[in-house]
Design an enzyme around this catalytic site. Structure first.
Site, mmCIF file in Angstrom:
data_model
loop_
_atom_site.group_PDB
_atom_site.id
_atom_site.type_symbol
_atom_site.label_atom_id
_atom_site.label_comp_id
_atom_site.label_asym_id
_atom_site.label_seq_id
_atom_site.Cartn_x
_atom_site.Cartn_y
_atom_site.Cartn_z
ATOM 1 N N LYS A 158 51.994 52.601 67.205
ATOM 2 C CA LYS A 158 52.325 53.726 66.326
ATOM 3 C C LYS A 158 51.512 53.550 65.033
ATOM 4 O O LYS A 158 51.841 52.736 64.178
ATOM 5 C CB LYS A 158 53.818 53.753 65.970
ATOM 6 C CG LYS A 158 54.186 55.064 65.267
ATOM 7 C CD LYS A 158 55.296 54.944 64.256
ATOM 8 C CE LYS A 158 54.901 54.508 62.894
ATOM 9 N NZ LYS A 158 54.055 55.439 62.105
ATOM 10 N N GLU B 154 52.540 41.386 58.588
ATOM 11 C CA GLU B 154 51.465 41.213 57.616
ATOM 12 C C GLU B 154 51.784 42.215 56.506
ATOM 13 O O GLU B 154 51.621 43.419 56.692
ATOM 14 C CB GLU B 154 50.117 41.474 58.291
ATOM 15 C CG GLU B 154 48.962 40.862 57.544
ATOM 16 C CD GLU B 154 48.434 41.785 56.467
ATOM 17 O OE1 GLU B 154 48.920 41.657 55.314
ATOM 18 O OE2 GLU B 154 47.571 42.615 56.761
ATOM 19 N N CYS C 109 45.517 44.708 51.013
ATOM 20 C CA CYS C 109 46.643 43.788 50.762
ATOM 21 C C CYS C 109 46.181 42.469 50.155
ATOM 22 O O CYS C 109 46.930 41.824 49.448
ATOM 23 C CB CYS C 109 47.391 43.541 52.062
ATOM 24 S SG CYS C 109 46.312 43.135 53.424
ATOM 25 N N GLU D 7 52.796 45.208 43.982
ATOM 26 C CA GLU D 7 51.519 45.581 44.589
ATOM 27 C C GLU D 7 51.228 47.025 44.177
ATOM 28 O O GLU D 7 51.983 47.935 44.516
ATOM 29 C CB GLU D 7 51.664 45.475 46.103
ATOM 30 C CG GLU D 7 50.364 45.637 46.821
ATOM 31 C CD GLU D 7 50.500 45.386 48.317
ATOM 32 O OE1 GLU D 7 51.451 45.912 48.928
ATOM 33 O OE2 GLU D 7 49.638 44.680 48.869
HETATM 34 P P1 NDP Z 1 54.743 51.630 54.821
HETATM 35 O O1 NDP Z 1 54.993 50.180 54.947
HETATM 36 O O2 NDP Z 1 55.913 52.531 54.669
HETATM 37 O O3 NDP Z 1 53.883 52.143 56.079
HETATM 38 C C1 NDP Z 1 53.166 51.328 56.969
HETATM 39 C C2 NDP Z 1 53.538 51.658 58.408
HETATM 40 O O4 NDP Z 1 54.911 51.336 58.625
HETATM 41 C C3 NDP Z 1 53.401 53.142 58.739
HETATM 42 O O5 NDP Z 1 52.973 53.298 60.073
HETATM 43 C C4 NDP Z 1 54.821 53.621 58.542
HETATM 44 O O6 NDP Z 1 55.091 54.835 59.184
HETATM 45 C C5 NDP Z 1 55.608 52.467 59.130
HETATM 46 N N1 NDP Z 1 57.006 52.401 58.727
HETATM 47 C C6 NDP Z 1 57.570 52.822 57.588
HETATM 48 N N2 NDP Z 1 58.899 52.592 57.602
HETATM 49 C C7 NDP Z 1 59.190 52.012 58.791
HETATM 50 C C8 NDP Z 1 60.375 51.550 59.420
HETATM 51 N N3 NDP Z 1 61.560 51.623 58.831
HETATM 52 N N4 NDP Z 1 60.281 51.001 60.654
HETATM 53 C C9 NDP Z 1 59.100 50.911 61.270
HETATM 54 N N5 NDP Z 1 57.944 51.352 60.735
HETATM 55 C C10 NDP Z 1 57.973 51.881 59.506
HETATM 56 O O7 NDP Z 1 53.702 51.820 53.632
HETATM 57 P P2 NDP Z 1 53.443 53.087 52.709
HETATM 58 O O8 NDP Z 1 52.448 53.930 53.353
HETATM 59 O O9 NDP Z 1 54.719 53.743 52.277
HETATM 60 O O10 NDP Z 1 52.820 52.336 51.439
HETATM 61 C C11 NDP Z 1 53.698 51.778 50.483
HETATM 62 C C12 NDP Z 1 53.151 50.509 49.912
HETATM 63 O O11 NDP Z 1 53.087 49.543 50.953
HETATM 64 C C13 NDP Z 1 51.732 50.580 49.374
HETATM 65 O O12 NDP Z 1 51.714 51.062 48.067
HETATM 66 C C14 NDP Z 1 51.322 49.146 49.474
HETATM 67 O O13 NDP Z 1 51.807 48.449 48.359
HETATM 68 C C15 NDP Z 1 52.037 48.642 50.718
HETATM 69 N N6 NDP Z 1 51.167 48.609 51.913
HETATM 70 C C16 NDP Z 1 50.700 47.416 52.326
HETATM 71 C C17 NDP Z 1 49.829 47.350 53.387
HETATM 72 C C18 NDP Z 1 49.253 46.059 53.868
HETATM 73 O O14 NDP Z 1 48.154 46.058 54.417
HETATM 74 N N7 NDP Z 1 49.950 44.966 53.774
HETATM 75 C C19 NDP Z 1 49.395 48.558 54.092
HETATM 76 C C20 NDP Z 1 49.985 49.779 53.600
HETATM 77 C C21 NDP Z 1 50.839 49.778 52.556
HETATM 78 P P3 NDP Z 1 55.257 56.151 58.266
HETATM 79 O O15 NDP Z 1 54.010 56.276 57.477
HETATM 80 O O16 NDP Z 1 55.461 57.199 59.261
HETATM 81 O O17 NDP Z 1 56.473 55.923 57.395
#
Ligand code: NDP
Length: 477
Positions: free
Chosen positions: A171, A246, A280, A380
Site C-alpha cells: 500500500k 523505518e 528521514c 521532524e
Molecule cells: P504517515 O506516516 O501518515 O504516512 C506514511 C504512510 O503510512 C502512508 O502510506 C500512510 O497512508 C500510511 N499510514 C498512515 N496512517 C496509518 C495507519 N494508522 N496504519 C497504517 N498505515 C498508515 O506520514 P505523513 O504523510 O502524514 O507525514 C507526516 C510526517 O511523517 C512527515 O512530516 C514526516 O515528519 C514523517 N514522515 C517520515 C517518513 C520517513 O521516511 N521516515 C516518510 C514520510 C513521512 P495515508 O497517506 O493514506 O495516510
C-alpha cells in the site's frame, strides 16, 4: 489526466470492490494529474487472499529462480527508467535532474544490493552441535510506504520480500501512487507469479490498518511517521506478527573546529535541503564548536541564500515544492514555532518564495542560536529547514546530539581520526556518516530509539523477511 483506478491483484489489474475516487495532485501546479481508487478492507482481504494462495508455491521457488526474476526486473527497470523519473517528478515535485540522478537511481542500486545478498545467502547451515538451522520466508507481508522517496522505500520492501520467497501486498502513499503502479507493471512484465506481488491504494487509516490487523499477514514492514508506526505496531499486536519500522529522524551533524568545515558544511546543508528537506535521515540539527560558530553561520547564510527554488520540470540543482498542502502547512507551523521560541532566523522564514505563489513551495530556512529544547530541534520538520546551535566541548556535543527521541542517522565532521571513531561509538544512531561519506547500497539502513527497528538494504534487509527453523535430529550413535 491518468485514470489509474485499478488495483493489481493476483496478477491482473482489477476494479475496486466499491468505487471511491481520489485525485492525485501535482504539488508544483496544484492541478490534478490522476484519479486513483481508495481501497476498502474488502479490497485488502482480496489481495491478502491472493498473496496467501501464491505463497504456497512461490515460497518453494529456488534462490536461482528468484535471482533470475530479480535480474529481469532490473533490466525492465533500466528500460523504463525515464518513465519512472518523470512520474516521480510529476507526483512528488522532485526536480527532474534530482529525480533521474537520485530518486530513480536508488531503484537500480537496491536491486543490485539485494541480488548480491541473495547470491551470497545461505538458507541452511549446520551448527557445531550438529543441529541444522534453516532460513525460510516468513510468509505474507504487508508493506506500507510513504511519498518522500517513493521508489526507494518500495524497492527496500518489495524486493527483499520477493527475494526471500515471501508474497506481499503493497500500500503506497496516495500522494505518490503512480510510481508504485509503474513498478507493478514492471513486476508483471518480469514474470513474477500471480499473487506474489499485489498493490492496493488507499488511506492509511483504512487500508493500512486492515493490513496490520489481518490474521493472514505474517509481517508488516512500514516506513513513515512515528505516529503511524505506533498505529501499525498496535494494530499488529493482536496477531503477534513481526513489525519492522523505518520512522523519522532529527539527525545531528557535529562540526568540530579541526574539520575541513569550509568544504563539509556547505555539503551537509545541501544534503539537509535535498528533496526539499523531505528525507528521514537529513542532517537537520547542526552542532558547531563555538570557536568556529560565527564563521560557520556565515557559510550557512551564503548557502541558504544560494539555494534556488525552481520548477521541477526544469533541469538543474534547485529544490522543488513540498509534496502536499498538508505538508506545506506543517512546515510553516514549525518555522513559525522557531521564530516564536526565539531562534535567530538567518535565512528564509514563513511564506512562499517570491514568484512561487502557486504550488507548495517553501523557503529554504536556516535558524541560528537554536536551543535543543525548541520544537525545531526536537520535531521532524520534513521541509528545507536547518537548526544550528553552538557547543563548547566534545562531551557536551555528544549529550546534545543524543538528546532526541530519534536515532536514525548522525554526521561527524572532524580532522582527527581518533575523535571520529570515539564520537561515532557514542552516538545513539543507526548510521554515522564521517566527513561526508555517503550511505552505500547493501549496507543496513535503519535507526535506534523512536526511529524504528529492523534494517533495510542488502543482506540485513533480506534477513528481516526470513524466519529461522531449527532441525534437531537424533545424534549419530
Ligand atoms: P504517515 O506516516 O501518515 O504516512 C506514511 C504512510 O503510512 C502512508 O502510506 C500512510 O497512508 C500510511 N499510514 C498512515 N496512517 C496509518 C495507519 N494508522 N496504519 C497504517 N498505515 C498508515 O506520514 P505523513 O504523510 O502524514 O507525514 C507526516 C510526517 O511523517 C512527515 O512530516 C514526516 O515528519 C514523517 N514522515 C517520515 C517518513 C520517513 O521516511 N521516515 C516518510 C514520510 C513521512 P495515508 O497517506 O493514506 O495516510
Amino acid at each position: 489526466m491518468y485514470d489509474k483506478r485499478k488495483f493489481y491483484v493476483d496478477g491482473q489489474w482489477v476494479d475496486p470492490l466499491k468505487a471511491n475516487d481520489f485525485q492525485v495532485v501535482n504539488p508544483a501546479t496544484e492541478n490534478p494529474i490522476a484519479v486513483i481508487s481508495m481501497g476498502s478492507t474488502s479490497d485488502i482481504d482480496r489481495a491478502v487472499a491472493a498473496a496467501k494462495r501464491s505463497f504456497a508455491s512461490y515460497s518453494e521457488t529456488t534462490i536461482d529462480e528468484r535471482i533470475w526474476l530479480l535480474e529481469k526486473l532490473l533490466l525492465i527497470y533500466k528500460n523504463r527508467y525515464n518513465e519512472m523519473a518523470q512520474l516521480i517528478t510529476l507526483e512528488l515535485g522532485a526536480p527532474i535532474t534530482m529525480s533521474i540522478e537520485q530518486q530513480t537511481h536508488v531503484g537500480v542500486g537496491h536491486l543490485h544490493g539485494f541480488i548480491d545478498a541473495l547470491k551470497n545467502h545461505k538458507s541452511c547451515e549446520v551448527l557445531p552441535n550438529g543441529d541444522t538451522v534453516r532460513r525460510e520466508p516468513i510468509g505474507v507481508c504487508g508493506l506500507i510506504t510513504p511519498w518522500n522517496w517513493p521508489i526507494n522505500q518500495i524497492a527496500l520492501k518489495v524486493v527483499p520480500a520477493l527475494a526471500a520467497g515471501c508474497t506481499c501486498v503493497l500500500k503506497p502513499s496516495e500522494f505518490t501512487p503512480l510510481n508504485a503502479m509503474l513498478y507493478a507493471e514492471m513486476i508483471h512484465e518480469a514474470g513474477f507469479p500471480a499473487g506474489s506481488f499485489n498493490l492496493v491504494t488507499g488511506e492509511g487509516a483504512e487500508c493500512g490498518s486492515a493490513l496490520s490487523r489481518h490474521k493472514d499477514i505474517d509481517m508488516m514492514s512500514f516506513t513513515g511517521s512515528t505516529r503511524a508506526g505506533i498505529a501499525v505496531s498496535k494494530d499488529s499486536a493482536d496477531t503477534v506478527k513481526r513489525v519492522t519500522l523505518e520512522l523519522g529522524g532529527k539527525s545531528p551533524n557535529l562540526v568540530f573546529a579541526d574539520s575541513d568545515y569550509e568544504e563539509l558544511v556547505p555539503a551537509t546543508i545541501r544534503e539537509c535541503f535535498n528533496n526539499s528537506g523531505q528525507s528521514c535521515d537529513a542532517p537537520t540539527r547542526m552542532l558547531v564548536e563555538r570557536s568556529i560558530y560565527d564563521k560557520v553561520l556565515g557559510i550557512a547564510e551564503n548557502i541558504g541564500l544560494e539555494t534556488k527554488v525552481g520548477d521541477p520540470q526544469s533541469e538543474g540543482v534547485h529544490i522543488g515544492p513540498l509534496v502536499s498542502h498538508i505538508q506545506f502547512d506543517r512546515v510553516q507551523a514549525l518555522i513559525q514555532a522557531g521564530i516564536d521560541e526565539g531562534a535567530r532566523l538567518l535565512v528564509g522564514g514563513v511564506g512562499k518564495p517570491q514568484g512561487f505563489e502557486v504550488g507548495y513551495f517553501a523557503k529554504p530556512t536556516i535558524f541560528a542560536d537554536v536551543d535543543n529544547s525548541m520544537r525545531i530541534a526536537r520535531e521532524e520538520v520534513f521541509g528545507p529547514v536547518l537548526a544550528i546551535m553552538p557547543f563548547d566541548a566534545e562531551d557536551e556535543a555528544i549529550i546534545v546530539a543524543n538528546d532526541t527521541p530519534y536515532g536514525l542517522a548522525a554526521y561527524v565532521q572532524t580532522g582527527d581520526a581518533d575523535r571520529a571513531e570515539r564520537v561515532s561509538a557514542r552516538l545513539r544512531a543507526g548510521m554515522v556518516h564521517i566527513n561526508g561519506a555517503p550511505h552505500r547500497y547493501g549496507s543496513p539502513f535503519g535507526g535506534f530509539k523512536q526511529s524504528g527497528n529492523g534494517r533495510e538494504g542488502g543482506a540485513f534487509g533480506l534477513e528481516d523477511f526470513l524466519e529461522i527453523k531449527t532441525i534437531h535430529r537424533p545424534s549419530a550413535a
